[in-house]
Design a protein around this motif. Structure first.
Motif, PDB file in Angstrom:
ATOM      1  N   SER A   2       0.819  -1.204   0.000  1.00  0.00           N
ATOM      2  CA  SER A   2       0.000   0.000   0.000  1.00  0.00           C
ATOM      3  C   SER A   2       0.855   1.257   0.000  1.00  0.00           C
ATOM      4  O   SER A   2       0.389   2.327  -0.367  1.00  0.00           O
ATOM      5  CB  SER A   2      -0.938  -0.003   1.202  1.00  0.00           C
ATOM      6  OG  SER A   2      -0.202   0.056   2.391  1.00  0.00           O
ATOM      7  N   TYR A   6      -0.501   4.279  -2.066  1.00  0.00           N
ATOM      8  CA  TYR A   6      -0.790   5.564  -1.403  1.00  0.00           C
ATOM      9  C   TYR A   6       0.496   6.367  -1.254  1.00  0.00           C
ATOM     10  O   TYR A   6       0.892   6.734  -0.146  1.00  0.00           O
ATOM     11  CB  TYR A   6      -1.438   5.309  -0.047  1.00  0.00           C
ATOM     12  CG  TYR A   6      -2.772   4.608  -0.127  1.00  0.00           C
ATOM     13  CD1 TYR A   6      -3.854   5.194  -0.780  1.00  0.00           C
ATOM     14  CD2 TYR A   6      -2.956   3.355   0.447  1.00  0.00           C
ATOM     15  CE1 TYR A   6      -5.071   4.556  -0.854  1.00  0.00           C
ATOM     16  CE2 TYR A   6      -4.179   2.714   0.381  1.00  0.00           C
ATOM     17  CZ  TYR A   6      -5.232   3.313  -0.273  1.00  0.00           C
ATOM     18  OH  TYR A   6      -6.446   2.681  -0.337  1.00  0.00           O
TER      19      TYR A   6
ATOM     20  N   HIS B 344     -11.416   6.689   4.434  1.00  0.00           N
ATOM     21  CA  HIS B 344     -12.461   5.905   3.786  1.00  0.00           C
ATOM     22  C   HIS B 344     -12.238   4.413   4.044  1.00  0.00           C
ATOM     23  O   HIS B 344     -11.090   3.950   4.068  1.00  0.00           O
ATOM     24  CB  HIS B 344     -12.417   6.182   2.270  1.00  0.00           C
ATOM     25  CG  HIS B 344     -13.582   5.633   1.518  1.00  0.00           C
ATOM     26  ND1 HIS B 344     -13.649   4.316   1.133  1.00  0.00           N
ATOM     27  CD2 HIS B 344     -14.730   6.209   1.079  1.00  0.00           C
ATOM     28  CE1 HIS B 344     -14.788   4.115   0.480  1.00  0.00           C
ATOM     29  NE2 HIS B 344     -15.460   5.247   0.434  1.00  0.00           N
ATOM     30  N   HIS B 346     -12.416   1.829   2.214  1.00  0.00           N
ATOM     31  CA  HIS B 346     -11.591   1.140   1.210  1.00  0.00           C
ATOM     32  C   HIS B 346     -10.115   1.383   1.442  1.00  0.00           C
ATOM     33  O   HIS B 346      -9.285   0.493   1.226  1.00  0.00           O
ATOM     34  CB  HIS B 346     -11.962   1.618  -0.195  1.00  0.00           C
ATOM     35  CG  HIS B 346     -13.134   0.887  -0.737  1.00  0.00           C
ATOM     36  ND1 HIS B 346     -13.684   1.168  -1.956  1.00  0.00           N
ATOM     37  CD2 HIS B 346     -13.867  -0.120  -0.227  1.00  0.00           C
ATOM     38  CE1 HIS B 346     -14.709   0.375  -2.170  1.00  0.00           C
ATOM     39  NE2 HIS B 346     -14.839  -0.414  -1.139  1.00  0.00           N
ATOM     40  N   ASP B 347      -9.784   2.587   1.862  1.00  0.00           N
ATOM     41  CA  ASP B 347      -8.371   2.878   2.137  1.00  0.00           C
ATOM     42  C   ASP B 347      -7.908   2.128   3.385  1.00  0.00           C
ATOM     43  O   ASP B 347      -6.779   1.632   3.437  1.00  0.00           O
ATOM     44  CB  ASP B 347      -8.167   4.387   2.284  1.00  0.00           C
ATOM     45  CG  ASP B 347      -8.519   5.135   1.005  1.00  0.00           C
ATOM     46  OD1 ASP B 347      -8.226   4.598  -0.080  1.00  0.00           O
ATOM     47  OD2 ASP B 347      -9.085   6.233   1.082  1.00  0.00           O
ATOM     48  N   GLN B 350      -7.368  -1.415   2.301  1.00  0.00           N
ATOM     49  CA  GLN B 350      -6.163  -1.565   1.462  1.00  0.00           C
ATOM     50  C   GLN B 350      -4.900  -1.526   2.319  1.00  0.00           C
ATOM     51  O   GLN B 350      -3.971  -2.304   2.101  1.00  0.00           O
ATOM     52  CB  GLN B 350      -6.125  -0.448   0.418  1.00  0.00           C
ATOM     53  CG  GLN B 350      -5.140  -0.707  -0.706  1.00  0.00           C
ATOM     54  CD  GLN B 350      -5.725  -1.623  -1.769  1.00  0.00           C
ATOM     55  OE1 GLN B 350      -6.726  -1.292  -2.372  1.00  0.00           O
ATOM     56  NE2 GLN B 350      -5.112  -2.772  -1.983  1.00  0.00           N
ATOM     57  N   ILE B 351      -4.877  -0.652   3.297  1.00  0.00           N
ATOM     58  CA  ILE B 351      -3.736  -0.605   4.215  1.00  0.00           C
ATOM     59  C   ILE B 351      -3.654  -1.919   4.998  1.00  0.00           C
ATOM     60  O   ILE B 351      -2.570  -2.499   5.172  1.00  0.00           O
ATOM     61  CB  ILE B 351      -3.870   0.584   5.198  1.00  0.00           C
ATOM     62  CG1 ILE B 351      -3.831   1.915   4.446  1.00  0.00           C
ATOM     63  CG2 ILE B 351      -2.785   0.518   6.281  1.00  0.00           C
ATOM     64  CD1 ILE B 351      -2.483   2.341   3.953  1.00  0.00           C
ATOM     65  N   SER B 354      -1.977  -4.739   3.308  1.00  0.00           N
ATOM     66  CA  SER B 354      -0.512  -4.723   3.304  1.00  0.00           C
ATOM     67  C   SER B 354       0.064  -5.309   4.600  1.00  0.00           C
ATOM     68  O   SER B 354       1.253  -5.589   4.680  1.00  0.00           O
ATOM     69  CB  SER B 354       0.008  -3.291   3.086  1.00  0.00           C
ATOM     70  OG  SER B 354      -0.268  -2.483   4.202  1.00  0.00           O
ATOM     71  N   ARG B 405      -1.402   7.440   8.157  1.00  0.00           N
ATOM     72  CA  ARG B 405      -1.200   7.791   6.755  1.00  0.00           C
ATOM     73  C   ARG B 405      -2.184   8.848   6.266  1.00  0.00           C
ATOM     74  O   ARG B 405      -1.841   9.710   5.469  1.00  0.00           O
ATOM     75  CB  ARG B 405      -1.358   6.517   5.904  1.00  0.00           C
ATOM     76  CG  ARG B 405      -0.933   6.646   4.464  1.00  0.00           C
ATOM     77  CD  ARG B 405       0.556   6.433   4.296  1.00  0.00           C
ATOM     78  NE  ARG B 405       0.970   5.103   4.713  1.00  0.00           N
ATOM     79  CZ  ARG B 405       1.052   4.061   3.897  1.00  0.00           C
ATOM     80  NH1 ARG B 405       0.754   4.195   2.634  1.00  0.00           N
ATOM     81  NH2 ARG B 405       1.448   2.893   4.352  1.00  0.00           N
ATOM     82  N   PHE B 406      -3.440   8.765   6.717  1.00  0.00           N
ATOM     83  CA  PHE B 406      -4.473   9.597   6.091  1.00  0.00           C
ATOM     84  C   PHE B 406      -5.055  10.688   6.981  1.00  0.00           C
ATOM     85  O   PHE B 406      -5.558  11.686   6.481  1.00  0.00           O
ATOM     86  CB  PHE B 406      -5.636   8.725   5.609  1.00  0.00           C
ATOM     87  CG  PHE B 406      -5.274   7.875   4.436  1.00  0.00           C
ATOM     88  CD1 PHE B 406      -5.115   8.433   3.190  1.00  0.00           C
ATOM     89  CD2 PHE B 406      -5.081   6.519   4.589  1.00  0.00           C
ATOM     90  CE1 PHE B 406      -4.776   7.653   2.104  1.00  0.00           C
ATOM     91  CE2 PHE B 406      -4.745   5.732   3.513  1.00  0.00           C
ATOM     92  CZ  PHE B 406      -4.584   6.296   2.264  1.00  0.00           C
ATOM     93  N   ALA B 407      -5.078  10.464   8.282  1.00  0.00           N
ATOM     94  CA  ALA B 407      -5.843  11.391   9.115  1.00  0.00           C
ATOM     95  C   ALA B 407      -5.080  12.705   9.314  1.00  0.00           C
ATOM     96  O   ALA B 407      -3.884  12.779   9.102  1.00  0.00           O
ATOM     97  CB  ALA B 407      -6.167  10.740  10.441  1.00  0.00           C
TER      98      ALA B 407
END
Lengths: 136, 407
Positions: A2, A6, B344, B346-347, B350-351, B354, B405-407
């Motif tokens: 990922s 990403y 989201h 889906h993210d 996906q993480i 991994s 990663r996203f927040a």
């Protein structure tokens, strides 16, 4: 894996939300849903009298790939004649199937290629825009 | 019997195989569970020693195939609390079983009759009834869902009335894990002479079901979610209902006699099993039911709920995480949905992939429930008996990474 998907540019595009929102008086608008995951994209466009896209705004209820795609698409599509949106769609499809590198931020989506189930996340904003530009 | 999760895991060949270089942490059991050696061996034994068509042949393999197929039906009947085997219909899956009821039992309904469905139903328990409503004019009545993600049985008196013919609800929610109060549903239905169907897709993977004690009229579940093969599902219904129901599909094996002037139907279950059935998958499902009946579900229940508590405690420590479903362990099974603010589903999934963690993300074919909670989707963790602490901890590590990663 990922990490590759990403990568920094995708995350930066998604977080930027550039072009997100609604237009006050769109010439055309369309909403597309992904029936498999429930993601939703609405595209508002304003065209000039020569059918050139002068303003575009997107509302995305979707994942980071969908958000990033909408941002990248809005940046590339604004200023183009509406007839050329099909060319942008062909370009992103080529990036996703590995037959082209893609221009500018479209190249950021190359790592999505092996994730077939995520291709629709990238193309949903394109479909919404193409739908908005269809003759009524 | 005692429960040894390491020993149980060794019965599942796939759990020992790395995925993308990671140990597999399979928590997508609500979509499809994994299959133990007992099932794989049973299917292979059938395919290599008894493969033939059922019911029609007189040769040795045909007899063996018929015995294996009907033996599987008897296994399923025992799994469902010792119901008569003739009341067990093999279908192509859980969705096919619900469609069978909607098409066949549904054809006996009249315009203006009402069917009660809850807001948390899987689309497979909404769409066939919507199609029936479009076709013959029955009315669908939604039963609301509480803030804890439970079917609101307190609302039954407002929704059930003299026109209600059927209440069809999930035994266990495929999103929130909440177990419905079956007694309340059955009582409401009996009060107006309506029937009750339970969608057991998420309940059957957690041990034998005592249908006589539940007192319902129809029950459906899927083989692939209950450690069996794909392409097989079950409809159980009371004999008198099945005998009153017309066939759904026509073809071989489901007839009494055929002329161009008149056709008569075979009695159930054959009336509803037109054509060559999915014999190998049925044999596999029978083996899965025998396998489940051999387990200590009291011990497994404690194990699964211990993991559920560990998961919920771990998510409680993530500031941006919130649950869609019951906050505790009472009245639920180990299906846990959560949402992370600004990430989201889906993210998240996906993480997690991994990290070798397999989960499901999205609307889980429950869009009315997503609308009820005003969300696009959730990340869903479904725990099976073979899951262990390592699976939960890998998931929580992945959630931390998604937030970072996203927040």
């Amino acid at each position: 894996m990922s990490d590759a998907l990403y990568h920094d540019r995708i995350v930066a595009l998604a977080k930027s939300r550039a072009g997100a929102g609604k237009l006050e008086a769109p010439t055309a608008s369309a909403r597309r849903d992904n029936p498999l995951c429930g993601d939703r994209v609405t595209m508002d466009v304003r065209l000039d009298d020569q059918d050139r896209i002068v303003e575009l705004a997107h509302q995305v209820r979707g994942c980071a790939l969908c958000q990033a795609s909408a941002v990248a698409l809005a940046a590339r599509a604004t200023g183009l004649p509406k007839a050329e949106i099909g060319t942008l769609r062909a370009e992103i499809d080529a990036v996703l199937d590995g037959t082209a590198a893609g221009e500018g931020d479209f190249a950021a989506f190359a790592p999505v290629r092996p994730y077939r189930s995520r291709h629709d996340c990238v193309t949903l904003p394109f479909e919404a825009l193409q739908d908005a530009l269809k003759p009524r | 019997m005692s429960f040894d999760v390491a020993a149980l895991r060794r019965q599942f060949p796939i759990l020992g195989r790395p995925v993308n270089g990671n140990a597999l942490h399979y928590l997508d059991n609500g979509a499809s569970a994994q299959t133990p050696d007992a099932v794989l061996d049973a299917v292979r034994l059938y395919e290599t020693t008894a493969r033939a068509n059922v019911l029609r042949g007189v040769h040795a393999l045909a007899e063996a195939a018929t015995e294996a197929y009907e033996g599987a039906r008897a296994d399923v009947a025992r799994f469902l609390g010792g119901v008569p085997a003739e009341e067990v219909i093999f279908t192509g899956g859980c969705t096919a079983a619900i469609n069978l009821v909607a098409q066949s039992y549904g054809s006996l309904l009249k315009p203006g009759d009402e069917i009660v469905l809850s807001v948390l139903e899987h689309h497979s328990n909404i769409v066939p009834w919507y199609q029936l409503a479009q076709r013959i004019g029955v009315k669908l009545r939604p039963l609301p869902v509480t803030d804890e993600g439970r079917i609101d049985v307190a609302a039954l008196p407002q929704v059930v009335n003299a026109r209600t013919r059927l209440i069809s609800v999930a035994h266990v929610s495929n999103v929130t894990g909440a177990v419905v109060d079956v007694a309340a549903v059955v009582a409401a239905a009996r009060g107006v002479g309506a029937k009750v169907m339970l969608d057991g897709a998420q309940r059957a993977p957690h041990g034998p079901v005592d249908l006589p004690a539940l007192g319902v009229d129809f029950y459906v579940f899927a083989g692939h979610k209950a450690y069996g093969p794909n392409g097989i599902g079950v409809l159980w219904a009371r004999r008198e209902l099945l005998e009153a129901m017309p066939p759904f599909m026509g073809g071989g094996s489901m007839i009494g006699s055929v002329t161009f002037e008149a056709i008569t139907w075979a009695p159930p279950p054959r009336r509803f099993e037109a054509g060559t059935p999915p014999i190998g998958p049925a044999v596999g499902l029978g083996a899965a039911c025998r396998w489940m009946m051999g387990l200590d579900w009291t011990a497994i229940g404690s194990h699964e709920m211990g993991l559920t508590q560990r998961l919920m405690d771990g998510l409680a420590a993530v500031r941006s995480a919130w649950l869609i479903g019951p906050p505790g362990l009472q009245g639920r099974l180990p299906v846990v949905s959560f949402v992370l603010d600004d990430v989201h589903p889906h993210d998240v999934a996906q993480i997690l992939d991994s990290f070798g963690v397999a989960v499901r993300a999205g609307h889980h074919c429950a869009q009315p429930l997503m609308e009820r909670f005003d969300i696009a989707g959730t990340t869903r963790v479904c725990i099976a008996p073979y899951n262990d602490i390592g699976d939960i901890d890998a998931l929580l590590a992945g959630v931390d990474e998604a937030v970072r990663r996203f927040a």
